[in-house]
Scaffold this motif. Structure first.
Motif, short mmCIF file in Angstrom:
data_model
loop_
_atom_site.label_atom_id
_atom_site.label_comp_id
_atom_site.label_asym_id
_atom_site.label_seq_id
_atom_site.Cartn_x
_atom_site.Cartn_y
_atom_site.Cartn_z
N PHE A 196 1.01 -1.34 -0.11
CA PHE A 196 -0.01 -0.15 0.03
C PHE A 196 0.98 0.99 0.00
CE2 PHE A 196 -2.74 -3.26 2.01
CZ PHE A 196 -3.85 -3.06 0.93
N LYS A 197 0.58 2.15 -0.94
CA LYS A 197 1.44 3.25 -1.10
C LYS A 197 1.64 4.21 0.24
CE LYS A 197 2.30 7.44 -3.97
NZ LYS A 197 1.73 8.27 -4.73
N ASP A 198 0.47 4.28 0.90
CA ASP A 198 0.46 4.91 2.16
C ASP A 198 1.05 4.30 3.33
OD1 ASP A 198 -0.51 7.23 0.86
OD2 ASP A 198 -2.52 6.62 1.44
N GLU A 199 1.31 2.85 3.15
CA GLU A 199 1.60 2.02 4.33
C GLU A 199 2.75 1.13 3.65
OE1 GLU A 199 -1.06 0.36 7.00
OE2 GLU A 199 -2.66 1.45 5.92
N PRO A 200 4.07 1.69 3.34
CA PRO A 200 5.06 0.93 2.68
C PRO A 200 5.46 -0.47 3.21
CG PRO A 200 5.90 3.02 3.77
CD PRO A 200 4.57 3.04 3.77
N THR A 201 5.16 -0.67 4.51
CA THR A 201 5.60 -2.21 5.05
C THR A 201 4.38 -3.05 4.98
OG1 THR A 201 5.03 -1.21 7.45
CG2 THR A 201 7.30 -0.83 6.56
N LYS A 202 3.30 -2.55 4.64
CA LYS A 202 2.20 -3.63 4.57
C LYS A 202 1.98 -3.97 3.32
CE LYS A 202 -2.56 -3.67 5.99
NZ LYS A 202 -3.67 -3.17 6.56
N GLU A 203 2.28 -5.37 3.13
CA GLU A 203 1.87 -5.98 1.74
C GLU A 203 0.47 -6.22 1.56
OE1 GLU A 203 2.43 -10.49 0.30
OE2 GLU A 203 4.16 -9.59 1.24
N ALA A 204 0.07 -5.44 0.31
CA ALA A 204 -1.20 -5.79 -0.19
C ALA A 204 -1.57 -7.11 -1.01
CB ALA A 204 -1.60 -4.74 -1.29
N PHE A 205 -0.55 -7.41 -1.72
CA PHE A 205 -0.62 -8.87 -2.45
C PHE A 205 0.65 -9.30 -3.09
CE2 PHE A 205 -2.26 -5.58 -5.37
CZ PHE A 205 -1.31 -5.99 -6.54
N GLN A 206 0.85 -10.39 -3.40
CA GLN A 206 2.12 -10.84 -4.12
C GLN A 206 1.70 -11.84 -5.49
OE1 GLN A 206 5.12 -13.85 -2.39
NE2 GLN A 206 6.01 -11.69 -2.10
N ASN A 262 7.71 -4.15 -5.51
CA ASN A 262 8.94 -4.67 -5.66
C ASN A 262 8.97 -5.80 -6.84
OD1 ASN A 262 10.71 -7.13 -4.62
ND2 ASN A 262 11.87 -5.26 -4.13
N ILE A 263 9.80 -5.71 -7.74
CA ILE A 263 9.76 -6.80 -8.58
C ILE A 263 11.17 -7.45 -8.49
CG2 ILE A 263 9.63 -7.38 -11.29
CD1 ILE A 263 7.83 -4.93 -11.49
N SER A 264 11.36 -8.86 -8.01
CA SER A 264 12.59 -9.38 -7.96
C SER A 264 12.54 -10.60 -8.70
CB SER A 264 12.68 -9.52 -6.60
OG SER A 264 12.64 -8.65 -5.68
N VAL A 265 13.73 -11.08 -9.32
CA VAL A 265 13.81 -12.08 -10.03
C VAL A 265 14.81 -13.13 -9.36
CG1 VAL A 265 14.79 -13.19 -12.17
CG2 VAL A 265 13.53 -10.82 -12.31
N PHE A 266 14.32 -14.27 -8.97
CA PHE A 266 15.00 -15.22 -8.10
C PHE A 266 15.72 -16.46 -8.95
CE2 PHE A 266 12.08 -12.95 -5.44
CZ PHE A 266 13.07 -12.60 -4.27
N ASP A 267 16.84 -17.15 -8.74
CA ASP A 267 17.26 -18.20 -9.18
C ASP A 267 16.48 -19.41 -8.36
OD1 ASP A 267 18.79 -19.00 -7.08
OD2 ASP A 267 20.53 -18.42 -8.06
N SER A 268 16.58 -20.62 -8.75
CA SER A 268 16.23 -21.68 -8.27
C SER A 268 16.69 -22.11 -6.82
CB SER A 268 16.23 -22.96 -8.92
OG SER A 268 17.72 -23.20 -9.26
#
Length: 165
Positions: free
Chosen positions: A83-93, A142-148
């Motif tokens: 959430f833009k106003d709550e940068p530590t609160k995850e909205a979805f993934q 946050n867009i992250s790419v992870f290896d296996s």
């Protein structure tokens, strides 16, 4: 021409050429920036349509960058919205198989060798019955790419608007 006319022309020319307006460089990451830290692979271009993203419709994303580490089978890309106003609160993934979605849709196969890459992918943005209606919400992604093995290969952060229809 008299001296006054020449003087006025010279002043005009000097103002017109003395402080040129710099060309505005197009934002290749659409407001996103590289995450803090160092990562083996960089993302140098991110674009998507439609913008804002619309639930219940396809989104097409273009992702490009440079890989100093091979992108192997089992690599994932994870989109985490806050959430833009709550940068530590995850909205979805949302998690996707990077090779399946980006690499294959672009006509290539994993492993992707070291060097520059450019992939385009499309997928349906799911619409959930309990989501808001007729509302546009700006999230911080946050867009992250992870290896296996779970090692972060790439990471960018930035704002994205989602239209709930």
């Amino acid at each position: 021409m008299n001296r006054t006319s020449i003087f006025i022309i010279l002043i005009f020319v000097s103002f017109a050429t003395s402080n040129p307006t710099p060309l505005k460089r197009q934002d290749q990451l659409n407001g996103f920036t590289q995450c803090k830290g160092s990562f083996a692979n960089s993302i140098t271009l991110l674009s998507y349509t439609p913008n804002p993203v619309v639930t219940g419709q396809n989104v097409t994303s273009h992702l490009a960058g440079t890989a100093t580490e091979i992108i192997k089978q089992g690599t994932t890309i994870v989109y985490t919205a806050y959430f833009k106003d709550e940068p530590t609160k995850e909205a979805f993934q949302h998690k996707q198989d990077f090779c399946e979605v980006y690499v294959k849709q672009s006509g290539s196969e994993c492993p992707v060798k070291k060097g520059d890459y450019s992939f385009t992918a499309s997928w349906l943005v799911e619409k959930h019955p309990d989501e808001p209606k007729n509302l546009v919400v700006e999230y911080y992604f946050n867009i992250s790419v992870f290896d296996s093995d779970g090692k972060t290969l790439s990471c960018i952060n930035g704002p994205t608007k989602i239209s709930y229809s």
